[in-house]
Design an enzyme around this catalytic site. Structure first.
Site, mmCIF file in Angstrom:
data_model
loop_
_atom_site.group_PDB
_atom_site.id
_atom_site.type_symbol
_atom_site.label_atom_id
_atom_site.label_comp_id
_atom_site.label_asym_id
_atom_site.label_seq_id
_atom_site.Cartn_x
_atom_site.Cartn_y
_atom_site.Cartn_z
ATOM 1 N N HIS A 112 0.862 -1.153 0.135
ATOM 2 C CA HIS A 112 0.022 -0.045 0.108
ATOM 3 C C HIS A 112 0.870 1.330 -0.044
ATOM 4 O O HIS A 112 1.959 1.373 0.430
ATOM 5 C CB HIS A 112 -0.847 0.115 1.279
ATOM 6 C CG HIS A 112 -2.002 1.014 1.230
ATOM 7 N ND1 HIS A 112 -1.854 2.284 1.685
ATOM 8 C CD2 HIS A 112 -3.342 0.905 0.779
ATOM 9 C CE1 HIS A 112 -2.889 3.058 1.487
ATOM 10 N NE2 HIS A 112 -3.701 2.295 0.938
ATOM 11 N N ASP A 114 -7.842 -4.295 -0.890
ATOM 12 C CA ASP A 114 -8.322 -5.021 -2.072
ATOM 13 C C ASP A 114 -7.936 -6.404 -2.310
ATOM 14 O O ASP A 114 -8.651 -7.428 -2.997
ATOM 15 C CB ASP A 114 -7.351 -4.384 -3.512
ATOM 16 C CG ASP A 114 -7.929 -2.937 -3.427
ATOM 17 O OD1 ASP A 114 -8.853 -2.647 -3.507
ATOM 18 O OD2 ASP A 114 -6.988 -1.934 -3.722
#
Length: 451
Positions: free
Chosen positions: A332, A391
């Site tokens: 991330h 995700d």
């Protein structure tokens, strides 16, 4: 079928495009020379400070003896830890997303009376203008629901008697209306496309005012309108987790940038939708699902960690899936040790996988989540830790909810419209300057040629 003139790339266009490529490249060394923060991030991945917000906060590090030290990721909405917010929701039934939207918009948790007032307004506005479905959504349906959603949002400008009024009461009214109708615009757009392009039966179910946002999404999507309490609960949690993520993510920053110009709500939100559509932003969970589909074909024993690790190595070596050299769902821009949203998603994914009979697949996800950081650490030079992001699990959850892949990113938008709305109002209230960062010109001055 003959190619449309609107999609044909002629030889002349190819020749002209080559000029763009030849003359458009900038020497990468210049970015270092002028200390350009590409992507508005420094060399360590830290974002350049461009504004202040009171809406949400992301914590990925702490200061120890004057040094930045990575820590377990935390996400706060208006000062409340997202884990506490999720934990506060009733186990059987809740308006979790509605509570979250209220908190983001108004800065405080709602009382029962305030929540009822807010949800009644959502129910009141959860309807489309007369013949909007027939005249707008059914005409020229797009294969990409994000384009359909953006077009519908822009068209709503024409149905608004005060579209350019950017006073707080009017913008709040517009935002609440958009929060209410995003599920309709998304699902109806999908139904139209699958009917006209795929030949499926067309059904347009009306939402029910007493249902939550997550319940209404499942109701209007499915032909039989049926869903289980756990399905609605898990989708509700997913909407809560996706509702907001700081002012610096691409689509929210887009909302601030476009709002700062003084434009209307529909233009600002359509711009945010264009940002979210990108595969580097809202479309990432689709890549995760497709990667796992390939993995399930290639890995014969889902419990064999050595075989799984070899497949992950092939991904990094550009020998598997899309040969991009990426393990999707890992890492991330801000979080390093952990993404708090992923940790919450993981818990609910486990329960849903048991109800759906997909516990083996859940086990595969968990093994990849544990093994991938090790493989990446061995194969790549990284400046911070790598962990599963939201995700990684959201696509799996959406697949278990039988949501079509075409709606994965629009469902993200159905949640994030709450955060975008809060940030638009915050930008208007604080009435800052138009956002205009600097770009340094690097082309030398030239004399104009004479005949």
């Amino acid at each position: 079928m003959a190619r449309s003139i609107y999609s044909e790339i002629t030889p002349e266009i190819l020749e002209l495009a080559s000029y763009c490529t030849q003359n458009g490249a900038i020497d990468p060394a210049l970015y270092t020379k002028y200390d350009v923060k590409r992507g508005l991030r420094d060399i360590n991945g830290n974002g350049v400070l461009t504004g202040l917000t009171d809406i949400s906060e992301i914590r990925s590090h702490k200061i120890v003896d004057g040094q930045r030290v990575p820590c377990e990721g935390q996400l706060f909405y208006r000062g409340y830890n997202i884990e506490d917010l999720v934990r506060s929701m009733p186990a059987d039934h809740s308006f979790g997303f509605e509570v979250t939207a209220y908190l983001l918009l108004f800065g405080e948790l709602p009382t029962q009376q305030q929540l009822e007032l807010f949800t009644s307004q959502l129910a009141f506005y959860r309807t489309l203008p007369t013949n909007f479905v027939r005249d707008i959504i059914m005409k020229a349906p797009s294969g990409d629901m994000m384009n359909t959603l953006a077009r519908s949002v822009l068209t709503m400008y024409s149905y608004d008697d005060a579209p350019d009024d950017i006073s707080v009461p009017n913008v709040l009214r517009q935002c609440i209306q958009l929060i209410a109708i995003f599920p309709l615009l998304s699902v109806y757009g999908y139904q139209a496309y699958r009917h006209y392009h795929d030949g499926h039966s067309l059904y347009i179910h009306q939402p029910k005012p007493e249902l939550t946002t997550s319940e209404n999404i499942l109701r209007i999507l499915r032909s039989n309108k049926k869903f289980t309490p756990l399905e609605a609960k898990v989708l509700d949690i997913a909407l809560m987790l996706h509702a907001e993520h700081g002012g610096g993510n691409n689509s929210t920053f887009t909302t601030h940038v476009v709002t700062s110009s003084g434009t209307d709500t529909y233009s600002a939100i359509a711009a945010a939708l264009g940002s979210l559509k990108g595969p580097k932003h809202g479309g990432a969970n689709i890549k995760v699902v497709r990667m796992f589909e390939d993995m399930k074909d290639q890995v014969k024993d889902w419990t064999d960690e050595d075989e799984i690790s070899r497949y992950l190595e092939r991904l990094l070596n550009k020998d598997a899936f899309d040969k991009a050299g990426l393990i999707y769902g890992m890492g991330h821009a801000v979080y390093s040790i952990s993404d708090p949203r992923a940790k919450i998603m993981e818990r609910f994914a486990e329960g849903l996988s048991e109800e759906k009979g997909r516990a083996d697949e859940y086990g595969l996800y968990m093994r990849v989540a544990r093994l991938a950081p090790k493989v990446i650490g061995e194969k790549r030079r990284i400046y911070k830790g790598v962990s599963a992001n939201v995700d990684f699990y959201s696509g799996f959850i959406y697949s278990m909810l039988d949501l079509p892949m075409e709606l994965y990113t629009p469902i993200f938008a159905c949640a994030r419209i709450a955060g975008w709305s809060a940030h638009r109002i915050e930008e208007l209230i604080n009435a800052g300057k138009i956002i205009r960062p600097a770009y340094k010109a690097v082309h030398p001055e030239r004399e104009f040629p004479t005949k």
